[in-house]
Design an enzyme around this catalytic site. Structure first.
Site, PDB file in Angstrom:
ATOM      1  N   ALA A 147      98.048  27.037   9.519  1.00  0.00           N
ATOM      2  CA  ALA A 147      97.572  26.852   8.141  1.00  0.00           C
ATOM      3  C   ALA A 147      98.748  26.967   7.177  1.00  0.00           C
ATOM      4  CB  ALA A 147      96.530  27.918   7.821  1.00  0.00           C
ATOM      5  N   GLY A 171      96.158  27.653  12.954  1.00  0.00           N
ATOM      6  CA  GLY A 171      95.230  26.526  12.788  1.00  0.00           C
ATOM      7  C   GLY A 171      95.634  25.331  13.642  1.00  0.00           C
ATOM      8  N   GLU A 203      94.186  26.010  16.905  1.00  0.00           N
ATOM      9  CA  GLU A 203      92.733  25.763  16.846  1.00  0.00           C
ATOM     10  C   GLU A 203      92.451  24.261  16.927  1.00  0.00           C
ATOM     11  OE1 GLU A 203      90.379  28.611  15.485  1.00  0.00           O
ATOM     12  OE2 GLU A 203      91.589  29.309  13.802  1.00  0.00           O
ATOM     13  N   GLU A 221      97.794  34.823  13.591  1.00  0.00           N
ATOM     14  CA  GLU A 221      96.907  35.330  12.534  1.00  0.00           C
ATOM     15  C   GLU A 221      96.944  36.856  12.431  1.00  0.00           C
ATOM     16  OE1 GLU A 221      96.316  32.720  14.354  1.00  0.00           O
ATOM     17  OE2 GLU A 221      95.005  31.281  13.339  1.00  0.00           O
TER      18      GLU A 221
HETATM   19  N1  DAK Z   1     102.927  27.041   6.108  1.00  0.00           N
HETATM   20  C1  DAK Z   1     103.769  26.505   5.189  1.00  0.00           C
HETATM   21  N2  DAK Z   1     105.054  26.214   5.451  1.00  0.00           N
HETATM   22  C2  DAK Z   1     105.507  26.438   6.694  1.00  0.00           C
HETATM   23  C3  DAK Z   1     104.676  26.999   7.715  1.00  0.00           C
HETATM   24  C4  DAK Z   1     103.327  27.294   7.379  1.00  0.00           C
HETATM   25  N3  DAK Z   1     102.458  27.788   8.270  1.00  0.00           N
HETATM   26  N4  DAK Z   1     105.414  27.115   8.848  1.00  0.00           N
HETATM   27  C5  DAK Z   1     106.647  26.657   8.541  1.00  0.00           C
HETATM   28  N5  DAK Z   1     106.713  26.240   7.267  1.00  0.00           N
HETATM   29  C6  DAK Z   1     107.856  25.670   6.546  1.00  0.00           C
HETATM   30  C7  DAK Z   1     108.918  26.747   6.285  1.00  0.00           C
HETATM   31  O1  DAK Z   1     108.593  27.458   5.106  1.00  0.00           O
HETATM   32  C8  DAK Z   1     110.164  25.904   6.143  1.00  0.00           C
HETATM   33  O2  DAK Z   1     110.182  25.323   4.854  1.00  0.00           O
HETATM   34  P1  DAK Z   1     111.562  25.251   3.999  1.00  0.00           P
HETATM   35  O3  DAK Z   1     112.048  26.632   3.893  1.00  0.00           O
HETATM   36  O4  DAK Z   1     112.472  24.380   4.845  1.00  0.00           O
HETATM   37  O5  DAK Z   1     111.148  24.620   2.713  1.00  0.00           O
HETATM   38  C9  DAK Z   1     109.937  24.786   7.143  1.00  0.00           C
HETATM   39  O6  DAK Z   1     108.523  24.738   7.380  1.00  0.00           O
HETATM   40  C10 DAK Z   1     110.637  25.014   8.474  1.00  0.00           C
HETATM   41  O7  DAK Z   1     110.254  26.306   8.936  1.00  0.00           O
HETATM   42  P2  DAK Z   1     111.332  27.364   9.469  1.00  0.00           P
HETATM   43  O8  DAK Z   1     112.642  27.223   8.749  1.00  0.00           O
HETATM   44  O9  DAK Z   1     110.688  28.707   9.435  1.00  0.00           O
HETATM   45  O10 DAK Z   1     111.523  26.880  10.976  1.00  0.00           O
HETATM   46  P3  DAK Z   1     111.909  27.749  12.249  1.00  0.00           P
HETATM   47  O11 DAK Z   1     112.123  26.759  13.352  1.00  0.00           O
HETATM   48  O12 DAK Z   1     113.003  28.731  11.921  1.00  0.00           O
HETATM   49  O13 DAK Z   1     110.619  28.639  12.554  1.00  0.00           O
HETATM   50  C11 DAK Z   1     108.218  28.994  12.897  1.00  0.00           C
HETATM   51  C12 DAK Z   1     109.423  27.998  12.916  1.00  0.00           C
HETATM   52  C13 DAK Z   1     106.959  28.182  13.221  1.00  0.00           C
HETATM   53  C14 DAK Z   1     108.431  30.077  13.934  1.00  0.00           C
HETATM   54  C15 DAK Z   1     108.137  29.636  11.485  1.00  0.00           C
HETATM   55  O14 DAK Z   1     108.225  28.596  10.496  1.00  0.00           O
HETATM   56  C16 DAK Z   1     106.866  30.395  11.274  1.00  0.00           C
HETATM   57  O15 DAK Z   1     106.729  31.527  11.751  1.00  0.00           O
HETATM   58  N6  DAK Z   1     105.952  29.814  10.499  1.00  0.00           N
HETATM   59  C17 DAK Z   1     104.701  30.453  10.107  1.00  0.00           C
HETATM   60  C18 DAK Z   1     103.716  30.458  11.249  1.00  0.00           C
HETATM   61  C19 DAK Z   1     102.388  31.029  10.806  1.00  0.00           C
HETATM   62  O16 DAK Z   1     102.291  32.236  10.532  1.00  0.00           O
HETATM   63  N7  DAK Z   1     101.418  30.163  10.620  1.00  0.00           N
HETATM   64  C20 DAK Z   1     100.093  30.499   9.989  1.00  0.00           C
HETATM   65  C21 DAK Z   1      99.198  31.081  11.046  1.00  0.00           C
HETATM   66  S1  DAK Z   1      97.650  31.644  10.371  1.00  0.00           S
HETATM   67  C22 DAK Z   1      90.807  32.069   8.178  1.00  0.00           C
HETATM   68  C23 DAK Z   1      91.574  31.192   7.428  1.00  0.00           C
HETATM   69  C24 DAK Z   1      92.874  30.968   7.753  1.00  0.00           C
HETATM   70  C25 DAK Z   1      93.441  31.547   8.868  1.00  0.00           C
HETATM   71  C26 DAK Z   1      92.677  32.389   9.619  1.00  0.00           C
HETATM   72  C27 DAK Z   1      91.371  32.661   9.289  1.00  0.00           C
HETATM   73  N8  DAK Z   1      89.440  32.420   7.767  1.00  0.00           N
HETATM   74  C28 DAK Z   1      88.792  31.660   6.719  1.00  0.00           C
HETATM   75  C29 DAK Z   1      88.725  33.384   8.541  1.00  0.00           C
HETATM   76  C30 DAK Z   1      94.854  31.359   9.232  1.00  0.00           C
HETATM   77  C31 DAK Z   1      95.209  30.436  10.046  1.00  0.00           C
HETATM   78  C32 DAK Z   1      96.616  30.296  10.466  1.00  0.00           C
HETATM   79  O17 DAK Z   1      96.999  29.243  10.873  1.00  0.00           O
END
Ligand code: DAK
Length: 204
Positions: free
Chosen positions: A66, A109, A112, A132
């Site tokens: 997400a 997401g 998912e 998450e």
């Molecule tokens: N959202 C927005 N931008 C993101 C992103 C994300 N999830 N993941 C990466 N990016 C962006 C980074 O900010 C970066 O942007 P710039 O700085 O270049 O502008 C670019 O993509 C490249 O990322 P990195 O520089 O970080 O790249 P790396 O290769 O170093 O690292 C990584 C890749 C995937 C390990 C890292 O980017 C990372 O940890 N990203 C976040 C992963 C994450 O936490 N995803 C969200 C999971 S939670 C619910 C509703 C929602 C949810 C749950 C429940 N309910 C209603 C009950 C949540 C759902 C989720 O998906």
């Protein structure tokens, strides 16, 4: 079809293609993108030209989950009310086979979404994870149930509560992907697989 901002679509030889298209953000899923994915799948489901749907991502990764920037002002109640991932349930109503061609990060997401596909073909560099728990939430789009159904409660709970990154080999061993391919062959192999399904005789 309405103008699509965050995905690319096309149809060729019975295959309906959907590419997540926010490569600079590692295809992080914002709300509009989710709506575009679901409505395109529904359109493909109705389109007699399409026999099978192939879903992948432009750029390095399938999806890093997400869009965190969009979620930053949300609180648990507003997230529950927005319930953006309820749309994923509509994917499970799509009758045509959906193949996910995944690579690199398949997180949150994005995981998912992958689990909503009927088949998964993974590049050897793929890592699946539910981060998450590190953000204080749980996967909200049915992934907890889909993963549990596929691998059993023991491993699913462990992966959901530790955010462990699951390698492609482990995913294959636990049976939630169909095969692993070299990253440079991901699309070729996935299209071959899609063609095998598209060429089968069927009603309509
Ligand atoms: N959202 C927005 N931008 C993101 C992103 C994300 N999830 N993941 C990466 N990016 C962006 C980074 O900010 C970066 O942007 P710039 O700085 O270049 O502008 C670019 O993509 C490249 O990322 P990195 O520089 O970080 O790249 P790396 O290769 O170093 O690292 C990584 C890749 C995937 C390990 C890292 O980017 C990372 O940890 N990203 C976040 C992963 C994450 O936490 N995803 C969200 C999971 S939670 C619910 C509703 C929602 C949810 C749950 C429940 N309910 C209603 C009950 C949540 C759902 C989720 O998906």
């Amino acid at each position: 079809m309405n103008a699509l901002q965050f995905i690319e679509t096309s149809i060729a030889e019975g295959i309906g293609y959907i590419f997540l298209n926010r490569p600079k953000q590692l295809n992080a899923l914002n709300r509009k993108m989710v709506r575009e994915i679901v409505s395109t799948m529904e359109e493909f489901d109705r389109d007699p030209q399409v026999k099978v749907i192939l879903l992948s991502g432009n750029g390095k990764a399938f999806s890093a989950g997400a869009d965190i920037d969009e979620m930053v002002n949300d609180d648990p109640i507003s997230m529950e009310l927005t319930n953006q991932f309820a749309d994923w349930d509509r994917i499970s109503l799509v009758k045509k086979p959906v193949i996910g061609a995944v690579k690199s990060f398949v997180f949150g997401g994005g995981f998912e979404l992958a689990l909503s596909c009927d088949f998964l073909i993974a590049a050897s560099d793929t890592q699946f994870s539910f981060p998450e728990v590190t953000l204080g939430v749980m996967p909200g789009a049915g992934g907890t149930q889909r993963l549990t159904k596929l691998v059993g409660k023991t491993k699913a709970l462990e992966w959901i509560l530790t955010a462990e990154r699951i390698k492609a080999k482990t995913a294959l061993q636990y049976g939630f992907i169909n095969k692993i391919v070299a990253p440079e062959l991901l699309m070729e192999e996935s299209i071959d697989f899609a063609r095998k399904i598209a060429m089968q005789p069927r009603w309509q």
